[in-house]
Every structure is written in C-alpha cells, then in structure tokens.
Write an enzyme that holds these catalytic residues in place. Structure first.
Site, PDB file in Angstrom:
ATOM      1  N   LYS A  33       0.775  -1.290  -0.030  1.00 35.27           N
ATOM      2  CA  LYS A  33       0.055  -0.042   0.003  1.00 35.27           C
ATOM      3  C   LYS A  33       1.093   1.185   0.063  1.00 35.27           C
ATOM      4  O   LYS A  33       0.625   2.303  -0.801  1.00 35.27           O
ATOM      5  CB  LYS A  33      -0.951  -0.068   1.118  1.00 35.27           C
ATOM      6  CG  LYS A  33      -1.553   1.307   1.577  1.00 35.27           C
ATOM      7  CD  LYS A  33      -2.547   1.450   2.637  1.00 35.27           C
ATOM      8  CE  LYS A  33      -1.661   1.604   4.035  1.00 35.27           C
ATOM      9  NZ  LYS A  33      -1.528   3.118   4.230  1.00 35.27           N
ATOM     10  N   ASN A  34       1.907   1.114   1.011  1.00 35.79           N
ATOM     11  CA  ASN A  34       2.765   2.571   1.119  1.00 35.79           C
ATOM     12  C   ASN A  34       3.508   2.704  -0.162  1.00 35.79           C
ATOM     13  O   ASN A  34       4.148   3.622  -0.173  1.00 35.79           O
ATOM     14  CB  ASN A  34       3.385   2.538   2.540  1.00 35.79           C
ATOM     15  CG  ASN A  34       2.541   2.635   3.531  1.00 35.79           C
ATOM     16  OD1 ASN A  34       1.103   2.977   3.428  1.00 35.79           O
ATOM     17  ND2 ASN A  34       2.980   2.497   4.697  1.00 35.79           N
ATOM     18  N   ARG A 104      -3.996   9.815   4.116  1.00 30.58           N
ATOM     19  CA  ARG A 104      -2.676  10.678   4.327  1.00 30.58           C
ATOM     20  C   ARG A 104      -1.790  10.568   3.232  1.00 30.58           C
ATOM     21  O   ARG A 104      -1.255  11.519   2.820  1.00 30.58           O
ATOM     22  CB  ARG A 104      -1.754   9.814   5.586  1.00 30.58           C
ATOM     23  CG  ARG A 104      -0.539  10.420   5.760  1.00 30.58           C
ATOM     24  CD  ARG A 104      -0.432  11.707   6.371  1.00 30.58           C
ATOM     25  NE  ARG A 104       0.684  12.256   6.814  1.00 30.58           N
ATOM     26  CZ  ARG A 104       1.195  13.197   7.361  1.00 30.58           C
ATOM     27  NH1 ARG A 104       0.112  13.922   7.575  1.00 30.58           N
ATOM     28  NH2 ARG A 104       2.469  13.620   7.804  1.00 30.58           N
ATOM     29  N   ASP A 128      -5.243   8.070   9.125  1.00 30.07           N
ATOM     30  CA  ASP A 128      -5.594   7.253  10.286  1.00 30.07           C
ATOM     31  C   ASP A 128      -5.467   8.069  11.611  1.00 30.07           C
ATOM     32  O   ASP A 128      -4.890   9.082  11.726  1.00 30.07           O
ATOM     33  CB  ASP A 128      -4.112   6.238  10.455  1.00 30.07           C
ATOM     34  CG  ASP A 128      -4.394   5.023   9.613  1.00 30.07           C
ATOM     35  OD1 ASP A 128      -5.361   4.421   9.718  1.00 30.07           O
ATOM     36  OD2 ASP A 128      -3.381   4.599   9.189  1.00 30.07           O
ATOM     37  N   ASP A 318       4.383   0.775  12.140  1.00 30.75           N
ATOM     38  CA  ASP A 318       3.174  -0.007  11.735  1.00 30.75           C
ATOM     39  C   ASP A 318       3.115  -1.392  12.285  1.00 30.75           C
ATOM     40  O   ASP A 318       2.272  -2.176  12.064  1.00 30.75           O
ATOM     41  CB  ASP A 318       3.275  -0.179  10.119  1.00 30.75           C
ATOM     42  CG  ASP A 318       2.721   1.242   9.661  1.00 30.75           C
ATOM     43  OD1 ASP A 318       2.762   2.188  10.509  1.00 30.75           O
ATOM     44  OD2 ASP A 318       2.598   1.573   8.278  1.00 30.75           O
TER      45      ASP A 318
HETATM   46  C1  UD1 Z   1       4.256   6.913   6.332  1.00 34.40           C
HETATM   47  C2  UD1 Z   1       3.206   5.695   6.275  1.00 34.40           C
HETATM   48  C3  UD1 Z   1       2.771   4.988   7.540  1.00 34.40           C
HETATM   49  C4  UD1 Z   1       3.782   5.034   8.558  1.00 34.40           C
HETATM   50  C5  UD1 Z   1       5.109   6.140   8.594  1.00 34.40           C
HETATM   51  C6  UD1 Z   1       6.140   5.906   9.434  1.00 34.40           C
HETATM   52  C7  UD1 Z   1       2.271   5.890   4.062  1.00 34.40           C
HETATM   53  C8  UD1 Z   1       0.909   6.327   3.432  1.00 34.40           C
HETATM   54  N1  UD1 Z   1       2.099   5.936   5.452  1.00 34.40           N
HETATM   55  O1  UD1 Z   1       3.557   7.757   6.788  1.00 34.40           O
HETATM   56  O2  UD1 Z   1       2.038   3.969   7.427  1.00 34.40           O
HETATM   57  O3  UD1 Z   1       3.571   4.671   9.805  1.00 34.40           O
HETATM   58  O4  UD1 Z   1       5.649   6.511   7.179  1.00 34.40           O
HETATM   59  O5  UD1 Z   1       6.975   4.632   8.879  1.00 34.40           O
HETATM   60  O6  UD1 Z   1       3.295   5.804   3.415  1.00 34.40           O
HETATM   61  N2  UD1 Z   1       6.205  14.584  10.876  1.00 34.40           N
HETATM   62  C9  UD1 Z   1       6.019  16.015  11.055  1.00 34.40           C
HETATM   63  N3  UD1 Z   1       6.383  16.721  10.152  1.00 34.40           N
HETATM   64  C10 UD1 Z   1       6.210  16.637   8.594  1.00 34.40           C
HETATM   65  C11 UD1 Z   1       6.111  14.834   8.666  1.00 34.40           C
HETATM   66  C12 UD1 Z   1       6.033  14.080   9.532  1.00 34.40           C
HETATM   67  O7  UD1 Z   1       6.271  16.208  12.169  1.00 34.40           O
HETATM   68  O8  UD1 Z   1       6.172  17.226   7.854  1.00 34.40           O
HETATM   69  C13 UD1 Z   1       6.166  13.676  11.767  1.00 34.40           C
HETATM   70  C14 UD1 Z   1       4.980  12.757  11.848  1.00 34.40           C
HETATM   71  O9  UD1 Z   1       3.846  13.603  12.555  1.00 34.40           O
HETATM   72  C15 UD1 Z   1       5.238  11.332  12.555  1.00 34.40           C
HETATM   73  C16 UD1 Z   1       6.564  11.300  11.940  1.00 34.40           C
HETATM   74  O10 UD1 Z   1       7.318  12.396  11.649  1.00 34.40           O
HETATM   75  O11 UD1 Z   1       5.452  11.474  13.786  1.00 34.40           O
HETATM   76  C17 UD1 Z   1       6.833  10.281  10.714  1.00 34.40           C
HETATM   77  O12 UD1 Z   1       5.744  10.485   9.863  1.00 34.40           O
HETATM   78  P1  UD1 Z   1       6.368  10.176   8.336  1.00 34.40           P
HETATM   79  O13 UD1 Z   1       7.619   9.445   8.046  1.00 34.40           O
HETATM   80  O14 UD1 Z   1       6.194  11.251   7.444  1.00 34.40           O
HETATM   81  O15 UD1 Z   1       5.316   9.300   7.756  1.00 34.40           O
HETATM   82  P2  UD1 Z   1       4.057   9.355   6.825  1.00 34.40           P
HETATM   83  O16 UD1 Z   1       4.746   9.613   5.611  1.00 34.40           O
HETATM   84  O17 UD1 Z   1       3.166  10.223   7.149  1.00 34.40           O
END
Ligand code: UD1
Length: 432
Positions: A33-34, A104, A128, A318
């Site tokens: 999915k991701n 997301r 989520d 995850d």
């Molecule tokens: C992706 C995955 C999700 C997984 C996560 C971490 C997808 C669709 N989702 O989510 O399943 O749990 O990676 O492996 O691929 N953050 C900030 N600012 C930002 C971006 C992120 O503070 O601009 C924080 C987030 O709130 C979170 C952490 O960084 O606490 C990780 O986020 P990120 O690695 O960006 O995850 P996603 O891409 O949202």
C-alpha cells in the site's frame, strides 16, 4: 450491538474470529500500500500511460484512483492487480477535500503537481486516527526549493514558477516528506541534496520507478539522496511492479506466531524485514528463506522481548500493534516504546478487553504476557490496529468480533479469505 451472526441484523460489517490453530498452507503477500499510492501519485509527472502491476485490491488504492481521476487522470484496471494511469497533461491541480481527508498519502500529489504545473491546492490530508500528523517538513523542503505557500481554511496552496535545487537537511527522516521532495526535485532546475532522508523499501521502490521514467537520483537506499533535475520531456511513462507489502507479510507471521503451525508466505522479502524478523525470532518464531518467499513456523509459547519503533531499517511503527498482540500472550514481561507517533496506543484498550495485561505511560507500554486471551467485541481504530485485533482473536478463547473493519479494508486485500485459507476460523459478516 449484538454482532453474533444469524442472531440479529448488524449495522456495519464486522469480522468474527475464533481461537484456531495450528495454521498451515500458503499465503501470497499483495503489493505494498505505502508504495503503490506514491507510484500512482508519481504518474502525474509524465504524459502518457503508466502501467502498474502487483497493485493491491484495497480501498486506499480506490480512493487514490478517485483523487487522481478528479485531477484529470484516466485510470483503468486492466486485470486484477494491473492498472493503467493515463495522463494527457489536462490536469487541474486542485485536490478535493472529500478525497484528501480520507488518506494521508494524498499529500504525495503535492510534490508532483507543484513541480509539473507550478500550482497546487489541496485540503490538509487525513488518514489514520492516531494523533496529529503535521506536514511542516514537506512545506519547509519545498520552500527551500522556491515554492511559496498559503495555508487557510484547511487548505494548503502552493505556487512555484519553476522549482530549483536546494540542500535540505531533515530533523527526522520523514517518509512522506522525503517522497514529496524527491518527486519535486526530479523536475526542478539543478541539484537537490536531501540529508537524513528516509530509507524505507517503499522509497527505494519510488526512486527506482522515477529512475526508469528518466529521473537522475543518486544514493538510492541511503540517507543522503542527490537528485539532478531533468526537463519534463526527459520523463516517459513506464511499466513497474510494486514491491510486496512487508507489513502484510508480518501480519501473517504474527498470525502463525499466536496460533502455531507453519505457513509459506510467498513474495515476502527478508531483505525488507531484517530487523523485525530478528525480533520475531527472539520471540520464538522460526523463519526460513525459501524459494519464492519465507516459511514461518511457531510451535511453542512465545517469549517476551523489548521493542522500540524507529525509522527504517529499525522496527516500523506499523508493526507495533501486531507485536504488542504477540507479546500479550508471550511468557514474561516486555517493554514497547513508540518513537514515531506518541498517541499510537489506542488499540491497547481493545486488547485489554480481550484480557491482555498492558499498561501504557507516555510513549511506553509494559506488556505482561498472559497464557490466553478471551474473546470479546472489539473495535479497529486504524488499519494496523484492526489487523492486530484479528490476530488477537486467533489467540482468544471463544469468539472475537471486530467492528470498524473499513479501516482494515483500506490496507488489507482479503485478510479474512487469506487467513481462512490457512485454516483460521474467521468470517466476515456484512450488514443485511
Ligand atoms: C508513512 C506511512 C505510515 C508509517 C509512517 C512511518 C504512508 C502512506 N504511510 O507515513 O504507514 O506509519 O510512514 O513509517 O506511507 N512529521 C512531522 N512533520 C512532517 C512530516 C512528518 O512532524 O512534515 C512527523 C509525523 O507526525 C510522525 C513522524 O514525523 O510523527 C513520521 O512521519 P512520516 O515518516 O512522514 O510518515 P508518513 O509519511 O505520514
């Protein structure tokens, strides 16, 4: 709500699962999915028809298809798991709230649309329900490349006549921000360097897809990526096979871990799961690489182990609901630490309803293993937590009924059918 099949009409779909084991047989892992959601977004970057295969049959793919269609793409399913995405260049870079708020990954259209069309407006993304998920790193990175942003009334609007390369250092290796900056940088003027980039297998898949399209990316799979911008005409559509879903693979492993038995998980890739597999081994699972996948067996009570989530190659957040479920029936006491999403312990209350002995404090959970869980009605609060409830049901005496399964449908292709095929007593109850 009475969710016992046959006794009353239910208002929403549910999954009923009973303690079962040992499991045996074979399960194929669908595409990730991701990964696929980002590959779909990246098809915005070039005119023509992109072909993706190993596309999982999940609701998030349907939502991403609707989103891309709303932007002006034409998407067709050619056969199960094979999708064509046609971009005629007639794109309106405005992403509607009704779709963006559902996933997301909709944030991943930001980089491609901005780089290709110089303007994008989208609602702040949903997904989520496990705490605030800001996009400040996406914005700061794109600003460094020359974009300007306006945020108002729940919308993000970005403008850039032409993005330029920049040196970007992330405080934290964000998956989504790395992907967005890479995609934007492919069509920017000059060289972009990302320091402390995320290194997840899904990012490598995206980079390989972009390179096949004509992008120039160095350092793929490392924390230091260098993207040399190319012109629009240098990109061409490609055919690409999505990598298998490592979280789904781990779900079937967790099922065997709590129910016992031996199954072959075809398409599972050890090289994407090294650290988590070591931890499964510490807990007492036997995992062997065989041709075409991984063979998993578990024939004794699991053992406790401590787990801390970290960016890749560490243990992904995850996996954590699955691991806490396994540890809740293991011998001994385990400490689980969440380093990515502080609020991501909501499903613990549901496990407690099944008799698990878990205490949480801040971003830690102490899990005291009990010999057996006891079935009860529980609710899925997000995709992975929902899958963990199903796994927990395999270790719980009597019947466990899981509601909120639209979350599971978002990310799992036929979880019920796959588990039933290896002997689990599990059924889906649809409203009616
Ligand atoms: C992706 C995955 C999700 C997984 C996560 C971490 C997808 C669709 N989702 O989510 O399943 O749990 O990676 O492996 O691929 N953050 C900030 N600012 C930002 C971006 C992120 O503070 O601009 C924080 C987030 O709130 C979170 C952490 O960084 O606490 C990780 O986020 P990120 O690695 O960006 O995850 P996603 O891409 O949202």
């Amino acid at each position: 709500m009475n969710t016992t099949p046959g006794r009353s009409t239910i208002a929403e779909a549910a999954i009923s699962v009973r303690r079962t084991g040992p499991l045996s047989g074979q399960v194929k892992v669908p595409g990730a999915k991701n990964s696929v959601l980002k590959l779909m977004a990246a098809s915005l970057m070039t005119d023509g028809t992109t072909h993706l295969s190993n596309v999982p049959g999940i609701v998030d793919v349907e939502i991403m298809s609707e989103l891309l269609t709303a932007l002006g793409m034409r998407i067709e399913t050619l056969s199960p798991g094979v999708m064509s995405l046609t971009n005629t260049g007639a794109i309106t870079p405005v992403a509607p709230y009704e779709l963006v708020e559902k996933i997301r990954a909709s944030i991943n259209v930001l980089g491609p649309l901005l780089a290709r069309f110089g303007h994008v407006r989208l609602a702040l993304p949903g997904g989520d329900d496990f705490g605030a998920r800001p996009i400040d790193m996406h914005i700061a990175g794109l600003e460094a490349m020359g974009a300007t942003f306006k945020i108002s009334h729940g919308d993000v609007e970005a403008f850039a006549d032409r993005l330029h390369g920049a040196d970007i250092a992330f405080d934290f290796p964000s998956v989504g921000a790395t992907e967005n900056i890479v995609m934007a940088a492919v069509l920017a003027d000059g060289v972009t360097r990302i320091n402390n980039a995320a290194r997840e297998p899904e990012i490598i898949d995206l980079c390989e897809f972009l390179i096949a399209m004509g992008a120039q990316i160095l350092g793929v799979g490392t924390a230091r990526l260098e993207i040399i911008g190319v012109g629009r005409d240098d990109l061409r559509p490609v055919s690409h096979v999505t990598i298998p879903d490592r979280i789904q693979a781990a779900t079937y492993m967790a099922a065997v871990a709590v129910a016992g038995g031996e199954i072959l998980i075809t398409d599972a890739r050890r090289d994407h799961m090294e650290v988590v597999l070591t931890r499964f081994g510490d807990m007492g699972c036997q995992i062997d690489s065989v041709e075409g996948g991984l063979r998993v067996s578990a024939n004794e009570r699991l053992r406790s182990t401590d787990v801390a989530t970290l960016p890749y190659p560490g243990i992904a957040t995850d996996y954590k609901p699955l691991m806490i479920t396994m540890l809740s029936v293991a011998e001994g006491v385990s400490i689980v630490t969440e380093n990515l999403y502080p609020g991501r312990f909501r499903y613990v209350e549901e496990l407690q309803r099944l008799g698990a002995d878990i205490r949480t404090s801040g971003h830690h959970a102490v899990v005291r293993g009990v010999p057996r869980l006891s079935g009860a009605p529980v609710r899925a609060h997000d995709i992975r937590a929902g899958a963990a409830m199903v796994v927990a049901g395999l270790a719980a005496e009597g019947e466990t009924t899981i509601s909120g399964i639209h979350h599971i449908d978002r990310g799992y292709e036929d979880l019920v059918g796959r588990l039933a095929s290896v002997g689990a007593e599990i059924t889906r109850i649809d409203p009616g």
